[in-house]
Design a protein around this motif. Structure first.
Motif, PDB file in Angstrom:
ATOM      1  N   THR A  11       0.812  -1.227   0.000  1.00 35.83           N
ATOM      2  CA  THR A  11       0.000   0.000   0.000  1.00 35.83           C
ATOM      3  C   THR A  11       0.841   1.271   0.000  1.00 35.83           C
ATOM      4  O   THR A  11       0.331   2.341  -0.338  1.00 35.83           O
ATOM      5  N   SER A  12       2.098   1.179   0.389  1.00 36.14           N
ATOM      6  CA  SER A  12       2.954   2.369   0.355  1.00 36.14           C
ATOM      7  C   SER A  12       4.404   1.933   0.336  1.00 36.14           C
ATOM      8  O   SER A  12       4.752   0.823   0.742  1.00 36.14           O
ATOM      9  N   GLY A  13       5.246   2.827  -0.134  1.00 37.92           N
ATOM     10  CA  GLY A  13       6.666   2.526  -0.215  1.00 37.92           C
ATOM     11  C   GLY A  13       7.130   2.484  -1.658  1.00 37.92           C
ATOM     12  O   GLY A  13       6.345   2.298  -2.602  1.00 37.92           O
ATOM     13  N   PHE A  14       8.437   2.639  -1.866  1.00 34.37           N
ATOM     14  CA  PHE A  14       9.015   2.707  -3.207  1.00 34.37           C
ATOM     15  C   PHE A  14       9.267   1.302  -3.738  1.00 34.37           C
ATOM     16  O   PHE A  14       9.918   0.490  -3.091  1.00 34.37           O
ATOM     17  N   THR A  15       8.766   1.039  -4.917  1.00 36.60           N
ATOM     18  CA  THR A  15       9.022  -0.232  -5.594  1.00 36.60           C
ATOM     19  C   THR A  15       9.483   0.046  -7.019  1.00 36.60           C
ATOM     20  O   THR A  15       9.232   1.119  -7.564  1.00 36.60           O
ATOM     21  N   TYR A  16      10.170  -0.934  -7.615  1.00 37.59           N
ATOM     22  CA  TYR A  16      10.620  -0.835  -9.004  1.00 37.59           C
ATOM     23  C   TYR A  16       9.649  -1.630  -9.876  1.00 37.59           C
ATOM     24  O   TYR A  16       9.721  -2.870  -9.913  1.00 37.59           O
ATOM     25  N   PRO A  17       8.732  -0.962 -10.575  1.00 42.57           N
ATOM     26  CA  PRO A  17       7.702  -1.685 -11.349  1.00 42.57           C
ATOM     27  C   PRO A  17       8.288  -2.621 -12.404  1.00 42.57           C
ATOM     28  O   PRO A  17       7.758  -3.713 -12.622  1.00 42.57           O
ATOM     29  N   LYS A  18       9.366  -2.205 -13.082  1.00 39.47           N
ATOM     30  CA  LYS A  18       9.923  -3.028 -14.155  1.00 39.47           C
ATOM     31  C   LYS A  18      10.589  -4.287 -13.626  1.00 39.47           C
ATOM     32  O   LYS A  18      10.829  -5.228 -14.387  1.00 39.47           O
ATOM     33  N   GLY A  31      16.508   0.665   2.567  1.00 35.79           N
ATOM     34  CA  GLY A  31      16.457   1.740   3.546  1.00 35.79           C
ATOM     35  C   GLY A  31      15.121   2.430   3.673  1.00 35.79           C
ATOM     36  O   GLY A  31      14.962   3.312   4.509  1.00 35.79           O
ATOM     37  N   GLU A  32      14.126   2.062   2.853  1.00 38.24           N
ATOM     38  CA  GLU A  32      12.822   2.712   2.912  1.00 38.24           C
ATOM     39  C   GLU A  32      11.751   1.692   3.286  1.00 38.24           C
ATOM     40  O   GLU A  32      11.760   0.551   2.830  1.00 38.24           O
ATOM     41  N   TRP A  33      10.807   2.140   4.136  1.00 42.86           N
ATOM     42  CA  TRP A  33       9.757   1.249   4.606  1.00 42.86           C
ATOM     43  C   TRP A  33       8.741   0.981   3.504  1.00 42.86           C
ATOM     44  O   TRP A  33       8.356   1.877   2.756  1.00 42.86           O
ATOM     45  N   VAL A  73      -2.654  -5.542  13.684  1.00 41.20           N
ATOM     46  CA  VAL A  73      -3.973  -5.255  13.113  1.00 41.20           C
ATOM     47  C   VAL A  73      -3.879  -4.189  12.039  1.00 41.20           C
ATOM     48  O   VAL A  73      -4.870  -3.850  11.405  1.00 41.20           O
ATOM     49  N   ILE A  74      -2.696  -3.624  11.823  1.00 41.85           N
ATOM     50  CA  ILE A  74      -2.547  -2.523  10.869  1.00 41.85           C
ATOM     51  C   ILE A  74      -1.604  -2.875   9.726  1.00 41.85           C
ATOM     52  O   ILE A  74      -1.112  -1.997   9.022  1.00 41.85           O
ATOM     53  N   GLY A  75      -1.358  -4.154   9.521  1.00 41.32           N
ATOM     54  CA  GLY A  75      -0.472  -4.542   8.440  1.00 41.32           C
ATOM     55  C   GLY A  75       0.953  -4.743   8.916  1.00 41.32           C
ATOM     56  O   GLY A  75       1.231  -4.848  10.114  1.00 41.32           O
ATOM     57  N   TYR A  76       1.862  -4.771   7.964  1.00 43.88           N
ATOM     58  CA  TYR A  76       3.251  -5.101   8.270  1.00 43.88           C
ATOM     59  C   TYR A  76       4.167  -4.161   7.499  1.00 43.88           C
ATOM     60  O   TYR A  76       3.966  -3.894   6.313  1.00 43.88           O
ATOM     61  N   ARG A  77       5.179  -3.633   8.209  1.00 41.64           N
ATOM     62  CA  ARG A  77       6.176  -2.768   7.577  1.00 41.64           C
ATOM     63  C   ARG A  77       7.498  -3.512   7.446  1.00 41.64           C
ATOM     64  O   ARG A  77       7.918  -4.200   8.371  1.00 41.64           O
ATOM     65  N   PHE A  78       8.135  -3.349   6.308  1.00 40.88           N
ATOM     66  CA  PHE A  78       9.395  -4.058   6.060  1.00 40.88           C
ATOM     67  C   PHE A  78      10.327  -3.148   5.277  1.00 40.88           C
ATOM     68  O   PHE A  78       9.905  -2.406   4.392  1.00 40.88           O
TER      69      PHE A  78
END
Length: 884
Positions: A11-18, A31-33, A73-78
């Motif tokens: 739901t949030s955070g930087f990802t590389y779509p390709k 380094g980013e959640w 109850v609020i998801g998971y951050r990694f």
């Protein structure tokens, strides 16, 4: 109908779509959640179940090991480090039951990407030991010695590398000596044990007494050399090898997993099943006659908690078996599941499993039986996702063995209870408990008891790991004020509190600063300790979870007033208008009388008042009642000796001004008396309303209107005729000239100009001593000089049947304000100079009547002129620093 999680999503955070496949695998930035939440539920999942806590699990790429799990109850951050970036995928999954779903891919594979780099490289003689190069004296190895190569990497975790060994040549190009392929990067490291250094000799040209070697690293997939942070692709410079053969061993190379030292995890995040989640304290009270109901959350799942220490606790659990059995029964399975959940949520602990057997049967057989019992528990944990490397299982054999030297079973007695207790596996491990700082909550109370209510949610002691000294599911409040503790086996408890200040205290001056008792030289707080202990967060049952400090609800007010009944000075010129002289006589009587008594007795006609007031027991519960009060004060109506000698000097100024060559008896002079008022209040209050602590509120009000003010009025008609109006008041000349142009020479005029100036203080500031940025209000000190010109004109004249009579009124005024302003805004308390110029603005009205024979007509002319524009100088605010 199936229920549970069908799919999760990011739901949030930087990802590389390709480099990602939607819903299956993603590549993230180090380094980013990145936040994971449920995307879809299985159709049988109810709305209520969807609100409950899920178990989020981060697993190894092959899904055999649960690296870490956490309820949420609020998801998971990694987030991932650069060291763990590379081709290696982790698997993240959410479960209602805490069990992994191997049939369906409900989770998402996650890896990180960053630029591949070799961060460090070294040669050593043993795994994990110091670098040969960095040792105090130069160490050489010989051909045939075993060496270890360690590489720390970024962006290469899970990748396969090719490591090339190069020999430095001085006379010609360096030579590639040996190549090691299929080298795996494990947890961002390469730990290569090289046993075939003897084979290097055959590839070295013109071998020297000491040869220098280094490596180059190539990624198998990209075929590119990996560089370090400086952009160099030469690594592990240099390994020095003597021209000597230690052994002709030609064994190969072994890539070893990184050395791990398993220690109990010391972490802010805690997930023990013995826990509570939220603590609220509620005050239902009537304060100063108004309902003031407040609920403050003093604890919420460890947010902002200050840690005291992490004492190491040893945990011991035991499961039992039936005779000659390795089957784990229902009771044992429950114990093991509880332990497994705990261990998966506590990284690092090493688990020791000790298997035992009773003395029935041969000792050698029982030795093997005890080992199988320990191993079956290890398999249970490993199947549950626990890293097998953390588990040590040992079969201890019989408890108090009785076999003779020939190995014959020699049972001396038969006690079935002892035998049952000996058929077991002991499970032991250590972990760092969590004993945080006691939370301090401050409150106000009257002399008599009022109730505070402490309530907790999510309080359970299921799975408490303290053995016989288990945490209890109850709330306990202890205080020196109680003969016995208040306690309840429920989640909410109302307990009585009161302040130290007695209702019958005649003069509570020892509480002049409400939070401190001047008699005892200690805090004025009454202490109440709240115990709601659990394994999570507050494990030590002797330490209070919340300490309630109750302070007196006393409010102090001090007031000071000083007024003077007469002008300090008044005089008038003998050439003023008769009306002005008559009015002046009335004013001068009081001023002169006061002046005379001041000279004779050093006193002035004034009033002075000072009072100190205390109010306490302002807080009640239920119907409001009048608080206790104390008033200390005195008032003098009449004479105060030796007051403001400065103003005696001002009185003498009047004679000099009235008789000055400039005024020539056409001036009057006034010094207005000051009117000064000062008040201050201080008391304790919660600030802000959701905070745990109280703050001293200080309210200061000041009024001096005027502090000092003087006024001089001069009839300047003759001065104007001689020097011009602009010489006295800018812009006045143009107004008078306009009047003269309209009226001609048949004009008479009275031109009175007054100069007045003074200093004035006014304002109120409310200061929050603990949160100075929340201070509001301002106290403003200004000085003002004002110039006012008043015109009165009249004319009569005629030419033939034409006549004119009328009057012109006009005034021009300006002012200059200067001083210091003290105020507060959201950034704190500030001071700022003030400088304002009001400009010169003239307003005039001319009324004339024209006569022609029997006809008569009245004409009116009005006008307004801005002769000089206003101006204001903006000064920068200077904020007070409370941190120094």
């Amino acid at each position: 109908m199936a229920k549970g999680v069908k799919k999760i999503k990011v739901t949030s955070g930087f990802t590389y779509p390709k480099m990602s496949v939607l819903g299956q695998r993603i590549t993230i930035k180090p380094g980013e959640w990145v936040q994971f939440e449920v995307d879809e539920w299985l159709p049988g999942t109810t709305a209520e179940e969807k609100k409950k806590e899920l178990i989020w699990m981060r697993q190894s790429g092959d899904r055999k090991i649960i690296i870490y799990q956490v309820p949420s109850v609020i998801g998971y951050r990694f987030r991932i480090s650069k060291q763990l970036c590379g081709s290696y995928f982790y698997y993240i999954e959410a479960s209602m039951s805490g069990k992994r779903d191997f049939k369906n891919n409900t989770g998402i594979y996650v890896k990180g990407w960053c630029e591949p780099k070799i961060v460090s490289s070294k040669w050593s003689t043993q795994k994990g030991s110091k670098s040969i190069k960095n040792s105090n004296k130069v160490n050489y190895i010989s051909y045939g010695h075993i060496v270890h190569l360690n590489l720390m990497t970024e962006g290469l975790n899970g990748n396969t590398l090719i490591i090339e060994l190069w020999n430095q040549q001085r006379a010609k190009n360096d030579k590639l000596v040996f190549v090691y392929t299929d080298v795996q990067v494990i947890d961002g490291e390469v730990n290569l044990r090289i046993e075939n250094t003897y084979a290097w000799m055959a590839f070295v040209d013109n071998i020297q007494n000491v040869e220098e070697f280094y490596i180059k690293v190539k990624d198998t997939a990209s075929k590119q050399y990996i560089k370090d942070k400086l952009g160099d692709d030469l690594h592990a410079i240099y390994l020095n090898v003597k021209n000597k053969v230690a052994t002709s061993n030609t064994n190969g190379v072994y890539n070893q997993t990184p050395t791990k030292v398993y220690k109990p995890d010391v972490s802010n995040a805690r997930y023990e099943p013995c826990k509570f989640e939220v603590i609220n304290i509620t005050e239902n009270e009537v304060k100063d006659g108004k309902a003031n109901n407040t609920t403050v959350t003093v604890f919420e799942n460890g947010k902002g908690l200050k840690h005291k220490n992490a004492p190491q606790e040893n945990i011991h659990r035991t499961i039992f078996y039936k005779f000659d059995s390795t089957i784990i029964d229902k009771d044992g399975e429950e114990i093991l599941n509880n332990i497994l959940k705990f261990l998966l949520e506590h990284k690092g602990s090493t688990i020791n499993l000790s298997g035992y057997a009773c003395v029935i049967g041969k000792e050698n057989y029982n030795k093997g039986l005890s080992q199988r019992r320990a191993d079956i528990v290890k398999k249970f944990f490993a199947d549950g996702g626990l890293d097998p490397a953390r588990i040590i299982s040992v079969g201890k054999g019989e408890v108090d063995p009785t076999d003779d030297k020939k190995g014959r079973d020699n049972i001396r007695y038969k006690n079935e209870k002892d035998y049952e207790n000996n058929r077991r596996v002991d499970i032991s491990f250590t972990f760092n408990a969590h004993d945080a700082h006691t939370i301090v909550y401050e409150a106000l109370a009257p002399s008599s008891d009022i109730n505070l209510t402490v309530a907790t949610s999510g309080l359970i002691n299921k799975g408490c790991f303290r053995g016989k000294d288990k945490h209890e599911k109850k709330v306990i409040v202890k205080s020196p004020e109680y003969t016995s503790p208040y306690e309840i086996n429920q989640s909410s408890l109302a307990f009585p509190v009161h302040s130290q200040l007695a209702a019958a205290n005649v003069a509570p001056l020892n509480y002049i600063w409400p939070s401190f008792n001047l008699l005892s030289m200690q805090s004025s707080a009454t202490i109440y300790n709240v115990f709601i202990n659990s394994c999570r967060w507050f494990s030590n049952k002797n330490n209070a979870v919340v300490q309630v400090k109750v302070f007196p609800d006393i409010k102090w007010t001090v007031e000071f007033k000083w007024n003077h009944d007469q002008p300090f000075a008044y005089s008038f010129g003998n050439k003023l208008h008769p009306y002005d002289i008559q009015e002046g006589r009335k004013k001068v009587i009081g001023a002169e009388f006061d002046r005379a008594t001041s000279k004779s007795f050093g006193e002035m006609d004034q009033s002075f008042a000072l009072s100190l007031k205390a109010e306490w027991n302002r807080i009640t519960q239920g119907r409001s009642s009048a608080p206790q009060t104390l008033e200390l004060g005195h008032k003098w109506d009449g004479k105060i000796r030796r007051t403001l000698a400065l103003f005696n000097k001002m009185k003498s100024m009047t004679e000099k001004i009235s008789n000055s060559p400039l005024s020539q008896g056409r001036a009057r002079f006034t010094i207005e008396s000051p009117k000064i008022a000062f008040s201050a209040q201080w008391y304790l209050e919660r600030a802000p309303k959701t905070s745990l602590d109280l703050t001293h509120m200080v309210v200061i009000g000041v009024s001096a209107k005027p502090l000092v003010e003087a006024k001089i009025e001069i009839d300047l008609w003759k001065i104007f005729i001689k020097f011009g109006g602009d010489a006295v008041c800018p812009g006045a000349g143009s107004i008078i000239s306009w009047i003269l142009d309209k009226l001609g020479k048949e004009a008479g005029m009275h031109f009175l100009i007054s100069f007045s100036g003074g200093a004035y203080v006014d304002g109120k500031v409310t200061i929050n001593t603990s949160y100075p940025k929340e201070t509001t209000g301002e106290v403003k000190t200004t000085g003002k000089i004002q110039v006012v010109a008043e015109f009165k004109a009249w004319a009569k004249g005629g030419v033939g049947y034409l006549g004119f009579e009328g009057e012109v009124k006009a005034d021009a005024s300006t002012s200059v304000t200067a001083g210091i302003k003290v105020g507060a805004d959201k950034n704190g308390i500030y001071t700022a100079p003030v400088a304002e110029f009001a400009g010169v603005k003239a307003t005039f009205v001319a009324i004339g009547t024209v006569k022609l024979g029997v006809f008569k007509r009245t004409l009116t002319y009005e006008g307004e002129s801005r002769l000089v524009m206003p101006d204001e100088i903006k000064f920068e605010k200077k904020y007070m620093n409370f941190d120094n």
